[in-house]
Design an enzyme around this catalytic site. Sequence first.
Site, PDB file in Angstrom:
ATOM      1  N   GLY A   1       0.799  -1.218   0.000  1.00 58.09           N
ATOM      2  CA  GLY A   1       0.000   0.000   0.000  1.00 58.09           C
ATOM      3  C   GLY A   1       0.827   1.259   0.000  1.00 58.09           C
ATOM      4  N   CYS A   2       2.129   1.119  -0.132  1.00 60.09           N
ATOM      5  CA  CYS A   2       2.994   2.298  -0.175  1.00 60.09           C
ATOM      6  C   CYS A   2       3.053   2.795  -1.604  1.00 60.09           C
ATOM      7  CB  CYS A   2       4.392   1.927   0.304  1.00 60.09           C
ATOM      8  SG  CYS A   2       5.513   3.312   0.385  1.00 60.09           S
TER       9      CYS A   2
END
Lengths: 130, 111, 99
Positions: free
Chosen positions: B109-110
């Site tokens: 999710g980065c």
Amino acid sequence: MSDEMDMEEGGTIKKFMFVNRKAPYGTIYALESLEVVLISAAFEQDVSLAFIDDGVYQLMKNINTDGIEMKSFSKTYRALEGYDIEKLYVERESLEARGLSEDDLVVDVQVVGAAEMADLMNEQDVVLSF
Amino acid sequence: MATVNIAGKDVELDEEGFLTNLADWNRDVAEYMAKEEKVDMTESHWEVIDFLREYYDEYQIAPAIRVLTKAIGKKLGPDKGNNKYLYELFPYGPAKQACKIGGLPKPTGCI
Amino acid sequence: MLHIVNKSPSERNSVDTCLGHAKDGSAVLLIEDAVYAATAGNMSEAKVKAAMPNVKVYALGPDLAARGMSARVLDGVNVVDYGGFVDLVAEHSNCQSWL
């Protein structure tokens, strides 16, 4: 891990349920679901997870994927608490149909009957199936 | 993909400089990564890296920054469990930089 | 709640599980391969019929036609077109697409 900004305060909190109905490792659904759940935690919504049918197999203890060259995400379910995702519902009928009980699962869950599961689904704003 | 020689050992990195094979990690690799990130490693840095690696070992993911901050606060005290402290150590994002130095994959999710 | 299913009942258990979790007063829309569940003689016929007094069952007409099943639709199943599909989504406050 991400360096996301917190959402602005005052936004509406919606009820999101992720419904998991597939066994892990044979297909990518279980892992995809878990990744979306982890990302969704950043938005500080009311998130719950449901495990129905073969989805209950995702939570089995003693998973060891060394022999199939796939990363195990079994332990990651235990990280959910730290993400403030604490509503994990597992359907009793699905466990029983597979000869399983709560003691076979890797993480603390709430075991609910199909009727209660139907109620829980019904009260959601958004339901996402995996 | 690139191969670099770190302290006599060939190590493969992806296009963003993360380790391709997590088992290649050691303290020399961490020092190399830190230099690339322009981070001077101190005991405080190592404390965070060690914590992250323990977290990864236990849960098989790198934590979101919010989760990392909370968990560090619990383990190392509130003076360390805050964004300001972590950003001082890793100015370009504690999540991404510390993961890279710690030999962990790019965070889920980065962006 | 509107439940939408698109998998054949002879290939997956989506229709079964959906019907088992559809509360009284909710709607089930069968589309794509799930329209087979709305046809006479299919293995799910009994379950669909059992659900119908309490749950409104819809099937997408173009998908039935594309499978040659239009004439075999069970009594009590409401056949809708794409406009009807949109109306159903708009009428319900929440919706679940089963996989």
